[in-house]
Design a protein around this motif. Structure first.
Motif, PDB file in Angstrom:
ATOM      1  N   VAL A  97       0.837  -1.196   0.000  1.00 24.43           N
ATOM      2  CA  VAL A  97       0.000   0.000   0.000  1.00 24.43           C
ATOM      3  C   VAL A  97       0.872   1.246   0.000  1.00 24.43           C
ATOM      4  O   VAL A  97       0.674   2.175  -0.789  1.00 24.43           O
ATOM      5  CB  VAL A  97      -0.932   0.005   1.227  1.00 24.43           C
ATOM      6  N   LEU A  98       1.866   1.276   0.888  1.00 25.03           N
ATOM      7  CA  LEU A  98       2.712   2.461   0.976  1.00 25.03           C
ATOM      8  C   LEU A  98       3.494   2.646  -0.322  1.00 25.03           C
ATOM      9  O   LEU A  98       3.578   3.764  -0.836  1.00 25.03           O
ATOM     10  CB  LEU A  98       3.669   2.334   2.159  1.00 25.03           C
ATOM     11  N   LEU A 101       1.191   3.911  -2.927  1.00 23.12           N
ATOM     12  CA  LEU A 101       0.867   5.330  -2.780  1.00 23.12           C
ATOM     13  C   LEU A 101       2.018   6.208  -3.247  1.00 23.12           C
ATOM     14  O   LEU A 101       1.811   7.240  -3.885  1.00 23.12           O
ATOM     15  CB  LEU A 101       0.530   5.639  -1.325  1.00 23.12           C
ATOM     16  N   TRP A 107       3.760   9.537  -9.877  1.00 25.70           N
ATOM     17  CA  TRP A 107       3.123   9.618 -11.177  1.00 25.70           C
ATOM     18  C   TRP A 107       2.262  10.878 -11.258  1.00 25.70           C
ATOM     19  O   TRP A 107       2.290  11.601 -12.250  1.00 25.70           O
ATOM     20  CB  TRP A 107       2.284   8.358 -11.379  1.00 25.70           C
ATOM     21  N   PHE A 108       1.523  11.145 -10.209  1.00 25.30           N
ATOM     22  CA  PHE A 108       0.621  12.295 -10.235  1.00 25.30           C
ATOM     23  C   PHE A 108       1.395  13.601 -10.382  1.00 25.30           C
ATOM     24  O   PHE A 108       1.089  14.434 -11.222  1.00 25.30           O
ATOM     25  CB  PHE A 108      -0.216  12.333  -8.952  1.00 25.30           C
ATOM     26  N   PHE A 109       2.434  13.766  -9.567  1.00 24.08           N
ATOM     27  CA  PHE A 109       3.117  15.053  -9.583  1.00 24.08           C
ATOM     28  C   PHE A 109       4.061  15.188 -10.772  1.00 24.08           C
ATOM     29  O   PHE A 109       4.345  16.295 -11.202  1.00 24.08           O
ATOM     30  CB  PHE A 109       3.830  15.310  -8.259  1.00 24.08           C
ATOM     31  N   ARG A 110       4.549  14.054 -11.293  1.00 23.63           N
ATOM     32  CA  ARG A 110       5.319  14.177 -12.527  1.00 23.63           C
ATOM     33  C   ARG A 110       4.380  14.420 -13.691  1.00 23.63           C
ATOM     34  O   ARG A 110       4.753  15.007 -14.686  1.00 23.63           O
ATOM     35  CB  ARG A 110       6.087  12.885 -12.823  1.00 23.63           C
ATOM     36  N   GLY A 111       3.151  13.933 -13.549  1.00 25.73           N
ATOM     37  CA  GLY A 111       2.235  13.961 -14.673  1.00 25.73           C
ATOM     38  C   GLY A 111       1.512  15.271 -14.891  1.00 25.73           C
ATOM     39  O   GLY A 111       1.011  15.520 -15.974  1.00 25.73           O
ATOM     40  N   THR A 112       1.428  16.103 -13.854  1.00 28.88           N
ATOM     41  CA  THR A 112       0.690  17.350 -14.033  1.00 28.88           C
ATOM     42  C   THR A 112       1.663  18.515 -14.162  1.00 28.88           C
ATOM     43  O   THR A 112       2.684  18.549 -13.481  1.00 28.88           O
ATOM     44  CB  THR A 112      -0.254  17.603 -12.849  1.00 28.88           C
ATOM     45  N   PRO A 113       1.342  19.469 -15.007  1.00 25.03           N
ATOM     46  CA  PRO A 113       2.247  20.609 -15.187  1.00 25.03           C
ATOM     47  C   PRO A 113       2.377  21.423 -13.895  1.00 25.03           C
ATOM     48  O   PRO A 113       1.397  21.601 -13.166  1.00 25.03           O
ATOM     49  CB  PRO A 113       1.549  21.449 -16.255  1.00 25.03           C
ATOM     50  N   LEU A 115       2.671  24.478 -13.623  1.00 25.46           N
ATOM     51  CA  LEU A 115       1.822  25.652 -13.736  1.00 25.46           C
ATOM     52  C   LEU A 115       0.448  25.374 -13.143  1.00 25.46           C
ATOM     53  O   LEU A 115      -0.089  26.166 -12.357  1.00 25.46           O
ATOM     54  CB  LEU A 115       1.683  26.003 -15.219  1.00 25.46           C
ATOM     55  N   VAL A 116      -0.124  24.233 -13.488  1.00 27.21           N
ATOM     56  CA  VAL A 116      -1.444  23.877 -12.981  1.00 27.21           C
ATOM     57  C   VAL A 116      -1.396  23.727 -11.460  1.00 27.21           C
ATOM     58  O   VAL A 116      -2.280  24.189 -10.741  1.00 27.21           O
ATOM     59  CB  VAL A 116      -1.928  22.566 -13.632  1.00 27.21           C
ATOM     60  N   PHE A 120      -3.493  25.769  -8.816  1.00 28.01           N
ATOM     61  CA  PHE A 120      -4.357  25.015  -7.918  1.00 28.01           C
ATOM     62  C   PHE A 120      -4.130  25.426  -6.464  1.00 28.01           C
ATOM     63  O   PHE A 120      -5.061  25.775  -5.747  1.00 28.01           O
ATOM     64  CB  PHE A 120      -4.108  23.523  -8.099  1.00 28.01           C
ATOM     65  N   TYR A 167      10.252  14.120  -8.782  1.00 30.78           N
ATOM     66  CA  TYR A 167      11.421  13.803  -9.608  1.00 30.78           C
ATOM     67  C   TYR A 167      12.567  13.285  -8.740  1.00 30.78           C
ATOM     68  O   TYR A 167      13.243  12.327  -9.087  1.00 30.78           O
ATOM     69  CB  TYR A 167      11.865  15.033 -10.409  1.00 30.78           C
TER      70      TYR A 167
END
Ligand code: ATP
Ligand code: ATP
Ligand code: MG
Ligand code: MG
Lengths: 302, 296, 260, 302, 260
Positions: A97-98, A101, A107-113, A115-116, A120, A167
């Motif tokens: 689980v850890l 997560l 993946w989430f933070f590498r995947g979103t720009p 800027l967004v 946010f 990263y």
């Protein structure tokens, strides 16, 4: 190369000619000419007002911007590094689980720009006007006005730091995995717990792998900070563009900003190579390098 | 190829072949008015040859309704500025292409000859006049946007003292806000806390999110946003802030400047200009004649 | 006295590969037990099981009075926590073929590391004791050097000092000299001879038959994950009971006889 | 873990209890709760119009933008990689002028913001209205209108590609240097020239080191392409922001863009791991890994 | 016949460290010349000089009829270009202690690589010849395996096949068996015996005295960058002329005698 002449069959000396590498010399000459010409063409270009470049180089707002850029870059890198180490350890954890997560986070933070993410965080109040932290099913808790907590500075830290952490997590993981398995075994065999082994043996050695990419990330962070304009931040690039928006000296102010960025990059590169020398591969060599390495080392130390 | 041939087919304008003029897109509110415009022969004769061959290349920073926005296909520029650009092109008897650029890339685009003119709600300011020559085509004032119900009680510039105000970090509304702030300090009150953003959407978000009590922008734009119920805002006009907006061109291209000014004057005189404004509900912005570099 | 290591029917596998197929093996206190066998026969794996570095899948492996990896409570075996493993391993010294010195620490720091971080000794005291141990293996003057500045033989001696600094009750050696240049082998074997003379209980996996004959109390031959035979070294070398043992011994010794 | 019970002294079976790691379970539960709550809070938030998100997810302009983003990212990465290999080889050259120039290149392009470089190339006509390539002291040559050559697309390629090349040059250099010296010696001993050795022996092995950072650079390039808005490019982020400028749905369109970026990142990560498996460390192991590695490999192949 | 290798007073240094201090050494065609000597005495360095991998600083080193690194033209020596070095090295096969197989290629590709990329043979023909060479070293059925899937002895045999595929006029071996497990040494020595029997001219740096005695035509003892003495192997081992030689031989043989 050879320092002495040959001796011929009858004892006479036969000289050795030195070769000139004409190809090399020609390549070098062409390269220098091209670069020189480019510089020359830029310098004498009548459409560039170099006097303006000089005038704005030490303009107050430019200097303010540099300071903001450095401050945010350093803090975001530190935050990113701390969080990144944590994420890397979670990611390598045996708990599915850890580690899942941590993978999701990365993946989430590498995947979103970035800027967004900045927009946010800064505009969190749009979604949640108040931040409430309370004990479930009771009325006990604390409440903040989101806009007061989430200043431009906080948003910049969160946006840049959380992103960088994703990263770094990969970098740190690679660093940890690159440490020789034998080191871990030796640590365990001496009776260390997994946590102690990580802190005392593995992480110090992983530094060797971690430092070069960290330097690169920091250098690119110097320029990424320009995105803080979306959270009303005033870094070097934003300030330079505000000046040229007013006076339309676009090229001149871009040159001013570039000169400063190049200076900062040069300094960061220098510091990076110092760190690499201090913690780098030579200091944490795993296999015996033979007489040669040892000799080089002791020379460097002398 | 020889370089000193000067192979530019110099002013061999003469009797140009008849071009089929562009039709306005269907979603353009002033489409009928535009499509009814016919070329003015005397103006058309003086149009630079390059314009005849390549058409009029217009740049605008799309995304500022109602002045310039995309039609529902997301590709076709409509709004008052594109409408006027199309009208001018028809008046001059040339074809027209409208390109979207980031706001700050527009003047360099005009200066390097990538575009013939910029029409993009650009305030005609003395600073900008150092780079481009403007033909002023509207007279517009600023306005404030506040939350519906005006909870902060902001009714005029004097109420802004000590409040947080968001603006786009360039141009007239920022200058206006800085001036209000200075006025506050002069009268012994707290300065305005200014937040500057790259775009008006980010600035507006600060009002709806509650960080800023008001945002200053062009009144026509503020008024247009009122129609969106999601936003829950109201607009307040700022009196005495009118200044001209101009069509920017390269200063050394006198022939083009004359043509554009001539076309605009002709549109005003024929009443077509008024109909274009009316179509976008912008009658307030009308000017009486085309002035060159009227901004102070 | 009850044996220090007592394995009965120990089985272990990596995934599908059965590596130990029921090993029976015992070491009495103060005994020097040497182990030989072809590559891949499971010698290293067995040592790692003794140290709790690999889990045993079947049979019983009692080391220093404990069933490795499990404590008996209320009639049931409960697996150890990482902490329990750590305090078990503290009592056993292990020396690896590839030395595995901590690459970022000097020789002295290597030796003082575990006493400080595992036993919690004050740094000053740990350094003093570490120095004594380095002296014992003849490396006091190299204390400040990093592993890569030491020869292989010196590194291996530091590794031994590092294990000794924890005052182990049992020492495990996994081919301690096979990664060394021939001229450096002797200096390491000398240190091990000293340890044996001091009465340390040792299990030594080695190809140095000469050493086994001289120092070992017992020589065990492993093949295919089982103990093929075991006995006093001189006897086993002179009269191997099994064909496999004979073949292996003759292949290891052949080169060297030709040289002589 | 242990699969069979113990046998007691008198032959009776003593069972082994399975331990539950309560700490682990708790940590996992808390982590899942927090993530779940965050997702829930976002989903039910009344200020987010999820129907609009769905509506715009496959909007034409969004899909166009994705295409542009992918196209530019791929081309810029390829350009950057080719140039980067060249720069790395120059940098390692024995000719001090060439290696000095490569160092200069790397420092210059790492040191200046991509944004500046994009603006610079796009507005090259501002400095040089015509590009002239001619034989010195003659009138023979070719001439182009700068604005016709330097379209937004060319400027984007140059700006992003040249910049990326500077970063790749360092990566490739590290990769080349990580190849065991023995490989070079063996190649020379077989009679290869330095160039052949580089192409046939060293570069193929350097891939192992080069692929993971290349994947990372590509992923971050996906987002860097959003800067092409300054050269009138219409990538995903630019198109999304143009839509929200018109309809005021800022958060919703940022979510749409982020979802697509996350999808692209996930696909790129997947491809990266495939490449790593194909060319990665397992395939180019330098030391014999023993039976284990071989067995794993043949399993993977089966 | 003129010697294949003829060194007179060869000097070489790494920076300030003088490594070769005037080496005199000759190898006749078809001769198997073995070299022994303590670590650091310059044996590897000398082999690398013979192959043109390191530049000679003084003296004369003639190999296969050429002064290594220089061509005599119009009464002056002109240094070689990289191309000239490459075509010289093509004529010499070299086998390294650590095998240095190309890690990204299969055994077959390793052997076929140089014929294709250096000699420009068609790929199909090169593969066929490569297969023959693999057969010769007994590895035909492992042709498709990557180096890391082969044992050390197998890797070293592939390395020998790779060198043979270039049909060299001279083979250099730098401790070809010292990185191998004892059981794997013989399979490599066997291949080398075959080569010697076929009349290949070979220079072999080795610690395998038994091999030198059996196969070598001449044994040379290096120390401190010079040749201390040289002679028929059996004689040199039985009656070393110098104290240094005696000391070295006895230290190399001691372990093995004990084992016997
Ligand atoms: N981590 C591992 N994963 C899978 N298989 C392994 C692992 N370690 C060892 N093995 C396999 O287990 C078997 C026994 O290995 P082990 O290292 O115990 O042999 P050994 O007797 O010590 O041999 P050597 O003399 O070569 O050290 C071998 O077949 C080996 O390939
Ligand atoms: N690349 C190098 N740079 C500097 N010094 C070197 C280098 N290679 C070898 N040396 C030094 O040159 C000397 C001779 O080394 P060489 O490898 O030729 O010895 P050797 O006789 O082959 O020893 P060994 O039996 O250990 O292989 C040694 O002192 C060594 O430290
Ligand atoms: Mg082993
Ligand atoms: Mg050597």
């Amino acid at each position: 190369m050879r320092t002495e002449p040959f001796t011929g069959p009858s004892g006479e000396r036969i000289p050795v000619v030195r070769t000139r590498r004409w190809g090399r010399l020609a390549a070098a000459a062409v390269a220098i000419l091209v670069v020189g010409w480019l510089v020359y063409v830029m310098v004498v270009n009548p459409r560039l007002h170099w006097d303006k470049v000089a005038e704005y180089l030490f303009h107050d707002r430019i200097l303010d911007g540099i300071w903001v850029t450095i401050e945010i870059s350093v803090l975001a890198t530190v935050l990113g590094l701390l969080l990144g180490v944590g994420m890397a350890i979670l990611r390598l954890s045996h708990n599915p689980v850890l580690s899942g997560l941590a993978t999701l986070y990365i993946w989430f933070f590498r995947g979103t720009p970035v800027l967004v993410q900045l927009i946010f965080w800064y505009n969190l109040a749009f979604l949640f006007p108040e931040l409430v932290l309370k004990i479930p099913f009771t009325m006990i808790g604390v409440k903040w006005d989101t806009n007061e907590v989430m200043t431009g500075f906080t948003a910049a830290m969160l946006g840049l730091g959380l992103n960088l952490a994703a990263y770094f997590a990969e970098t740190v993981r690679a660093g940890i995995q690159a440490v020789d398995k034998g080191q871990t075994e030796a640590a365990y065999a001496l009776g260390m717990t997994p946590a102690k082994r990580m802190r005392v043996i593995v992480l110090p050695q992983a530094l060797r792998i971690i430092i070069p990419p960290t330097g690169n990330e920091f250098i690119s962070m110097l320029k990424t900070t320009s995105l803080v304009y979306v959270v009303a931040g005033h870094d070097l690039m934003t300030n330079a563009s505000q000046i040229y928006k007013a006076n339309n000296l676009i090229m001149e102010l871009l040159i001013v900003a570039s000169l400063w960025y190049m200076l900062m990059t040069a300094i960061a590169t220098f510091l990076q190579s110092r760190l690499e020398r201090r913690f780098g591969s030579d200091a944490v060599r795993l296999v015996r390098g033979g007489g040669r390495g040892a000799r080089l080392l002791s020379k460097a130390a002398a | 190829q020889s370089l000193d041939g000067g192979s530019t087919e110099a002013d061999s304008a003469g009797a140009a072949p008849a071009v089929t003029l562009d039709q306005a897109p269907a979603e353009e509110k002033a489409a009928d008015v535009i499509n009814a415009i016919t070329p003015d022969e005397s103006l058309a004769a003086k149009v630079p040859a390059k314009l005849k061959s390549d058409g009029l290349k217009v740049v605008s920073s799309i995304g500022y309704p109602p002045m310039e926005l995309y039609a529902s296909d997301g590709k076709t520029a409509i709004g008052f500025d594109p409408a006027l650009a199309r009208a001018i092109a028809r008046k001059l008897g040339v074809k027209v292409t409208i390109t979207d650029e980031e706001f700050n890339s527009q003047i360099p685009g005009v200066l390097t000859g990538r575009y013939d003119f910029v029409i993009s709600s650009m305030t005609d300011s003395p600073e900008r006049q150092k780079q481009v020559t403007f033909v002023d085509y509207v007279q517009a004032g600023a306005g404030m946007i506040v939350k519906k119900g005006n909870p902060a009680g902001v009714n005029g510039p004097a109420d802004l003292c000590g409040k947080t105000v968001s603006v786009v970090d360039n141009g007239s509304s920022m200058e206006l806000a800085e001036q209000y702030s200075a006025d506050c300090e002069k009268s012994g009150k707290k300065a305005v806390n200014l937040l500057k953003f790259p775009g008006d959407q980010e600035a507006l978000l600060q009002v709806t999110g509650g960080r800023a009590q008001a945002t200053i922008t062009d009144y026509v734009v503020a008024a247009y946003k009122l129609d969106d119920p999601k936003l829950d805002i109201e607009a307040i006009a700022l009196e005495g802030t009118e200044s001209p907006w101009g069509i920017g061109m390269k200063p050394d291209n006198q022939q083009l400047i004359d043509s554009v000014k001539g076309a605009l004057d002709s549109l005003i005189a024929s009443g077509e200009y008024g109909k274009l404004l009316a179509a976008w509900n912008l009658d307030k912005l009308a000017v009486q004649s085309a002035v060159i570099n009227g901004g102070k | 006295m009850s044996p220090v290591v007592h394995a009965t029917g120990v089985r272990m596998s990596y995934g599908d590969t059965q590596v130990l197929n029921g090993v029976d093996f015992a070491v009495a206190p103060g005994e020097v037990s040497c182990v030989i066998g072809p590559s891949g026969s499971g010698k290293s794996t067995f040592l790692r099981c003794v140290n709790g570095l690999e889990p045993v899948l079947g049979g019983s492996l009692r080391v220093l009075g404990e069933e490795v990896g499990y404590s008996l409570r209320e009639g049931r075996y409960r697996p150890w926590s990482p902490k329990e493993f750590a305090s078990f391993r503290r009592r056993i010294g292990m020396v690896f073929q590839r030395f595995n010195l901590f690459a970022h620490q000097s020789a002295l720091e290597n030796v003082a590391c575990a006493p400080v971080h595992v036993l919690g000794l004050p740094a000053e005291q740990a350094r003093r004791t570490a120095m004594d141990h380095l002296e014992r293996v003849g490396l006091a003057e190299h204390a400040h050097k990093r592993p890569h500045q030491l020869s292989g033989g010196q590194q291996q001696r530091v590794a031994i000092a590092r294990a000794l600094a924890m005052s182990p009750e049992l020492m495990l050696f996994d081919e301690p000299t096979s990664a060394l240049d021939p001229e450096l082998v002797d200096e390491v074997l000398e240190v091990m001879r000293g340890l044996a003379a001091d009465g340390m209980t040792m299990v030594v996996v080695t190809h140095e038959i000469a050493f086994a004959r001289e120092v070992g109390d017992r020589l065990t031959f492993f093949a295919d994950g089982v103990v093929v035979e075991s006995g006093p070294p001189a006897e086993l070398v002179a009269n191997p009971g099994h064909e496999r043992t004979r073949a292996f011994l003759s292949s290891v010794l052949s080169q060297r006889e030709k040289a002589g």
